[in-house]
Structures are given as structure tokens and as C-alpha cells.
Design a protein around this motif. Structure first.
Motif: not given
Ligand code: G3I
Length: 371
Positions: A75, A79, A112, A160, A265, A280, A329
């Protein structure tokens, strides 16, 4: 004596039931079909995995994953911000663990993602020279794709890159490397990872205008003599509004380019939203109506969700000669990103399994298509 025997028998039956409830693939004594087995002659069934899941912190969860899925996408951990945190520093440890997990459990891993404008490392912020962007781009693809060649089954090489109208999205890569950067990314990936399938991945690329842009992008890569093996339609859709016609047209049009088509996803969200897709950076403000199902999903919505998943899988099966993989997803409603986007802290229900990994009506509708 008879009484003692009855007590012992009752206890044994209780223990047996408790044991069955703990077995993978069963819930309260009932055997749950396996998605990957149900569709084994049709397409792969994938899921997104987080660290806790591929590190096997919960053995019951591991058994559940291994029984239901034969493909997986990290997930977040592959990246660029996470795998390449500083100019000369790569953090391969989580990805290595994921690869080990896949090997141990016969789960094919989709990397990914190599090039994405989002979740970039901090050193890329404010980068203002074409040379620096080019250096990052080359080094990142060569190093990461090279290291995992043959260890991951496939890569989302570029993620994207398109706007909703099909034009190229304005990103640091477009700004400094120009229109051809997508082709260049595939060229570098092809050199570094000759044993890995290479895909372009996007959301809403089933919609006509964005799809046309996506087809133009693919044709450009192919015209340059560069390898691209497949296209991923992410599939972040909304209950009651799954665009089946556009999805079918997309399967046919992408496959006509000689590409594998996959849904990478998949989730169908049930909460109010005033836009479609998965950008996002887009957010919504919470109000009294924005989190309506904290006490449970109403039956009517549950049935609509089931009907949507049934129609989607009917379509996937109709085109199983072209669709190679369907990846959800997330594993269950408890760990979906949609609980925190576009509003934090909501209670969403977009997947086939509930917060206890129990199958929902949608699961049974989907597996019934093969029975
Ligand atoms: O790891 C940090 C953590 O240390 C911190 O305390 C916390 C506070 O917000 O954030 C954590 O990071 C988060 C990360 O996920 C891990 O959980 C980020 O804030 C959060 O923005 C991030 O979101 C991810 C998102 O992509 C970011 O771009 C989602 O989990 C993930 O499901 C999502 O996946 C994307 C695909 O890669 C591409 N297509 C769209 C899809 C959905 O947005």
C-alpha cells in the motif's frame, strides 16, 4: 454418570465450535469460500498490504490473506518517499520482507510504484533544476527496479500521469523532463527489470476523455519501441454509480492495444462524496451528514454494494481472456484508506470483508457467480 457425560460432550462441542471459528477460511463454523480458488481459472485476486500484514504480526490475519489472495501490492512501502528517503539512501528492508512474504506464501507481488508525483521524498520538494530531477529519475528507476527484477512479478512503472481531460498532469517530472518522461520511465524500467512485467496505472482512466489520453500515452510508448505489458484501472468507485459501460469499453480498447488489463485498487465506497476518483490531495470538510453509518451499514446500502460488486465481477468474467488481475485496495473495511480520506475518521464499508474479516453480502454474490 449420564450428567457428567453430557457436560463433557457439551464442553467438547463448544471447544470444537470455538476452534472452527479460529480456523482460516471459517467463520463461526461455516466454511468461507476462497476468492483466489473461486477465480483460479479466470484471473488473479490481489490485495493491498501494509507492514503489519506482510510482517505477519497477526497469525490469523496471515492465514486469512494466504487463503483469499494470490497477488499483493504494497500500500505504501515501495513509494519513493519511503524506499528512497535521501539522495543516496534507500530503505529496502520493508520491501525485502514483502518479497519474502510473497515467496513463502506463493503470492505474486506488484511493485507500486516507481514514478508518482505524490509521496515523493523530502529532498525532491522544491527541486528546481532539470539535471537534479533527471538524476533522481534515472537513479531511482535503475536502482529500485534493478534490485527487485524477477523478485516482484510486475511494476506500476508510472502512476497517475494524466488529468481528467486526458492531458498530461502537471508534475515535477512533466515540468523538468517534458512530455516524453513516461516513455523514458518505461525505457529505463525495461533495461533495469527485463524479467518483470511493466504497467501504467491510473484512476478514472475508464472515463472516455481520460481513457483517450491513456491510449495516446500507451501508443506513444509502443511507437518508441519500448515495452509496456499492461494497464491498471485503479477502480475507486462509488456505490450505485459504478460506470459499467465505460469499464467494458475500456477493457476492450486497452486489450486491443495488445495489453493485459487489470483492476488494481478496487473499492466501492458508500459514504457521501462530491467528486469521483482518488486524487489524494483533494479533501472534504466534515459536517453532520458526512459520517452517517457509524452504527452499521443500512441493509439497503449493503444490498446495493453487493449488486455493484456482482455486476462488476460478471463483467470481469465476461472478459476474463483480457482481465488478468483484480486487486482490492485493502483486506477489510477496518483497514481501508477510505476511513481517512477525503475526511479523516469516518466509518466506511467499501470491501468484501467486514472489520472482523467476515464476508459481506457482496462476497457471497461475487463467489456465487462461479457456482
Ligand atoms: O507513516 C505515517 C505515520 O508515521 C504518521 O504518523 C501518519 C500521520 O498522518 O501518517 C503516516 O503516513 C500515511 C501513510 O498513508 C501510511 O499510513 C500518510 O499520512 C497517508 O497520506 C498515506 O496515505 C496513503 C495514500 O496513498 C498517500 O498517497 C494511503 O495509505 C494509500 O492507500 C494511498 O494509496 C493510493 C495509491 O498509492 C495510488 N492510487 C490512489 C490510492 C488511494 O489514495
Amino acid at each position: 454418570m449420564i450428567q457428567i457425560k453430557q457436560v463433557v460432550a457439551t464442553c467438547m462441542a463448544g471447544l470444537l465450535l470455538a476452534g472452527l471459528a479460529l480456523l482460516p477460511g471459517t467463520t463461526y463454523g461455516q466454511t468461507i469460500p476462497s476468492l483466489k480458488d473461486t477465480f483460479k481459472n479466470d484471473f488473479g485476486i490481489g490485495t493491498a498490504l501494509n507492514n503489519a500484514q506482510f510482517e505477519e504480526r497477526d497469525p490469523q490475519m496471515t492465514q486469512f490473506i494466504v487463503r483469499q489472495f494470490n497477488m499483493a501490492t504494497p500500500e505504501n512501502i515501495m513509494k519513493s518517499a519511503l524506499i528512497h528517503p535521501k539522495w543516496d539512501t534507500y530503505n529496502f528492508e520493508p520491501a525485502d520482507k514483502l518479497v519474502q512474504f510473497g515467496k513463502k506464501h506463493n503470492i505474486l507481488i506488484n511493485g507500486h510504484t516507481l514514478i508518482w508525483h505524490s509521496q515523493l521524498p523530502p529532498f525532491m520538494r522544491g527541486m528546481k533544476s532539470a539535471d537534479s530531477v533527471r538524476t533522481f529519475f534515472n537513479d531511482h528507476i535503475k536502482t529500485v527496479a534493478g534490485r527487485f527484477d524477477g523478485k516482484v512479478f510486475s511494476w506500476d512503472v508510472v502512476n497517475e500521469a494524466l488529468n481528467e481531460d486526458g492531458t498530461m498532469r502537471k508534475t515535477v517530472f512533466l515540468d523538468y523532463l517534458g512530455d516524453d518522461y513516461v516513455t523514458e520511465a518505461f525505457r529505463l524500467a525495461q533495461q533495469a527489470a527485463p524479467n518483470t512485467e511493466l504497467y501504467y496505472n491510473d484512476y478514472n482512466n475508464e472515463q472516455p476523455a481520460k481513457r483517450a489520453g491513456c491510449i495516446a500515452l500507451i501508443k506513444k510508448i509502443q511507437a518508441a519501441g519500448v515495452r509496456i505489458d499492461g494497464v491498471g484501472i485503479q477502480g475507486h468507485w462509488h456505490v450505485g454509480r459504478v460506470p459499467l459501460k465505460a469499464i467494458e469499453e475500456s477493457i476492450l480498447q486497452y486489450a486491443a492495444l495488445g495489453l493485459k488489463v487489470m483492476f488494481t485498487e478496487l473499492d466501492i465506497e458508500v459514504l457521501p462524496r462530491n467528486f469521483q476518483g482518488a486524487e489524494v490531495s483533494q479533501r472534504m470538510t466534515a459536517n453532520e451528514q458526512s459520517n452517517p453509518y457509524t452504527a452499521g451499514l443500512p441493509d439497503g446500502v449493503q444490498q446495493q454494494l453487493a449488486a455493484d460488486y456482482e455486476s462488476l465481477f460478471k463483467l470481469f468474467l465476461k472478459h476474463k481472456d483480457k482481465v488478468t488481475r483484480v486487486t482490492f485496495w485493502g483486506i477489510n473495511d477496518g483497514n481501508t484508506w477510505l476511513n481517512n480520506w477525503p475526511i479523516r475518521g469516518r466509518t466506511n464499508y467499501p470491501l468484501l470483508f467486514d472489520r472482523n474479516n467476515k464476508p459481506k453480502s457482496a462476497f457471497y454474490k461475487v463467489v456465487a457467480l462461479k457456482n
